[in-house]
Enzyme design. Structure first.
Site, PDB file in Angstrom:
ATOM      1  N   PRO A   1       4.597  43.588  11.087  1.00  0.00           N
ATOM      2  CA  PRO A   1       4.618  42.801  10.129  1.00  0.00           C
ATOM      3  C   PRO A   1       3.827  43.746   8.726  1.00  0.00           C
ATOM      4  CG  PRO A   1       2.531  41.546  11.312  1.00  0.00           C
ATOM      5  CD  PRO A   1       3.797  42.711  12.189  1.00  0.00           C
TER       6      PRO A   1
ATOM      7  N   GLN B   1       5.296  35.783  10.326  1.00  0.00           N
ATOM      8  CA  GLN B   1       3.290  35.616  10.320  1.00  0.00           C
ATOM      9  C   GLN B   1       2.806  34.931   9.722  1.00  0.00           C
ATOM     10  OE1 GLN B   1       0.569  39.674   9.024  1.00  0.00           O
ATOM     11  NE2 GLN B   1       0.199  39.551  11.212  1.00  0.00           N
TER      12      GLN B   1
ATOM     13  N   TYR C   1      -8.778  39.242   7.953  1.00  0.00           N
ATOM     14  CA  TYR C   1      -8.424  37.939   7.217  1.00  0.00           C
ATOM     15  C   TYR C   1      -9.343  36.535   7.952  1.00  0.00           C
ATOM     16  CZ  TYR C   1      -5.120  41.985   5.138  1.00  0.00           C
ATOM     17  OH  TYR C   1      -4.708  42.668   4.370  1.00  0.00           O
TER      18      TYR C   1
ATOM     19  N   ARG D   1      -2.189  37.232  16.731  1.00  0.00           N
ATOM     20  CA  ARG D   1      -2.315  39.103  16.461  1.00  0.00           C
ATOM     21  C   ARG D   1      -3.920  38.849  16.570  1.00  0.00           C
ATOM     22  NH1 ARG D   1      -0.744  44.196  12.126  1.00  0.00           N
ATOM     23  NH2 ARG D   1       0.472  44.547  14.142  1.00  0.00           N
TER      24      ARG D   1
END
Length: 367
Positions: free
Chosen positions: A24, A105, A189, A237
């Site tokens: 991604p 994603q 994130y 991920r």
């Protein structure tokens, strides 16, 4: 000739035609507001479609926000409404027609949200009072950097709402035609912010010891797995390390490879089928030692110690390099990022180097 790089790979009932997958990569090319906010554009159709005609087996969209406030930038893709679903259908239909597997994603940027496009001001955070800006949220009221906006600390009720947002986004992604869902728990994130003690200073059930810091990641995983079909895979991920432990002169407490292995076991128990192993992103000044395949050892460790399939990513650029990673048992697939930006047809060229065959678009065939 048969090569492991171009051998099919099966996760649950889904068979992916080869082990060269597209990582991604944010494009910052959606409308920032209005009815078209977060909706894929012609750019996304061409960008992702080119890698399908180029032969990538699995193609993962850029970080796709589960809420408007979860976008990294105002120009990110989203999957929080039906207009976005309709926009994605054109893409998933084309990818599937070319033999590639479409994956999405699912993401929330947390305290790193509301940033400018990288080519405008290298990711400067847009302040709440500026056009297209908003106040980010996080596990704790700690700004990412000195030039970043201080996020609002999420309440327990808000956390539960975000878990539901991930589940709702997964339902929409399925409706949009995606065949695999990846939960973004890396690169500083929101999920990673909860995992790392560097960014999570909470004292409630979502902070403190590993079990509490991992709670949000595991609740999101359970919620996504509950709505995702049993016969289709869920990926996760992770940043294998915050790159503090690897630097002897950095005494900050952060997320480690040992934590990642422990988390991977918990994720597998909750129905995750493969770990996408990356690293870094929690601190802007972390010293990351990069070189060809620099993150592959992390993937290998997770695969060996957690007993779960993994994909390796990070400066994988050569066909034989990718082949050697698989042959050495370091990963089950490789994810290419920048190399596929430079060369959408890398998979086909790599197949030629290794003596393998990849079927191409019928339009390119000549008698």
């Amino acid at each position: 000739m048969s090569t492991s790089l171009f051998a099919p790979y099966t996760l649950r009932s889904l068979t992916i035609p080869n082990r060269v997958w597209m990582a991604p990569m944010c494009q910052y090319s959606a409308a920032p507001d209005g009815e078209a906010a977060g909706v894929p554009t012609d750019w996304h159709v061409v960008h992702l479609g080119a890698r399908a005609t180029g032969g990538a087996g699995l193609i993962i969209t850029e970080a796709t926000a589960v809420t408007p406030e979860g976008r990294i930038s105002p120009y990110d893709l989203g999957i929080w409404n039906d207009a976005q679903v309709e926009g994605f259908r054109r893409i998933t239909s084309f990818l599937t027609s070319q033999g590639s597997v479409p994956a999405i994603q699912l993401a929330h940027a947390g305290r790193k949200a509301s940033t400018e496009r990288t080519w405008v001001d290298r990711g400067r955070q847009i302040a709440p009072g500026e056009e297209h800006g908003w106040t980010p949220v996080g596990p704790s009221p700690l700004a990412f950097s000195a030039r970043s906006t201080r996020p609002e600390e999420l309440s327990t009720e808000q956390i539960r709402g975000l878990v539901q947002s991930f589940a709702d986004a997964a339902r929409r992604a399925l409706d949009a035609g995606f065949q695999a869902a990846e939960i973004h728990g890396a690169h500083g994130y929101l999920i990673h912010q909860f995992l790392s003690p560097h960014s999570n200073h909470r004292t409630d059930a979502y902070g403190g010891p590993f079990e509490n810091r991992a709670r949000f990641a595991l609740e999101v995983t359970e919620a996504v797995r509950a709505v995702w079909p049993e016969d289709l895979p869920v990926l996760f991920r992770v940043s294998a390390t915050d790159w503090f432990e690897e630097n002897p002169d950095d005494d900050r407490e952060g997320w480690t490879l040992a934590d990642t292995v422990r988390l991977a076991k918990e994720l597998q128990a909750r129905g995750v089928d493969l770990i996408d192993v990356s690293s870094g992103g929690i601190a802007p000044d972390a010293r990351i030692t990069s070189g060809p395949g620099y993150q592959v050892p992390f993937a290998a460790a997770v695969r060996e110690q957690a007993g779960i399939p993994v994909a390796a990513v990070g400066l994988i650029t050569e066909a034989r390099q990718a082949q050697d990673i698989l042959d050495a048992g370091q990963a089950d697939a490789v994810l290419l990022g920048r190399e596929l930006l430079r060369n959408p047809y890398w998979p086909r060229q790599a197949a030629a180097v290794l003596g393998a065959e990849v079927s191409g678009p019928v339009q390119y065939h000549r008698a």
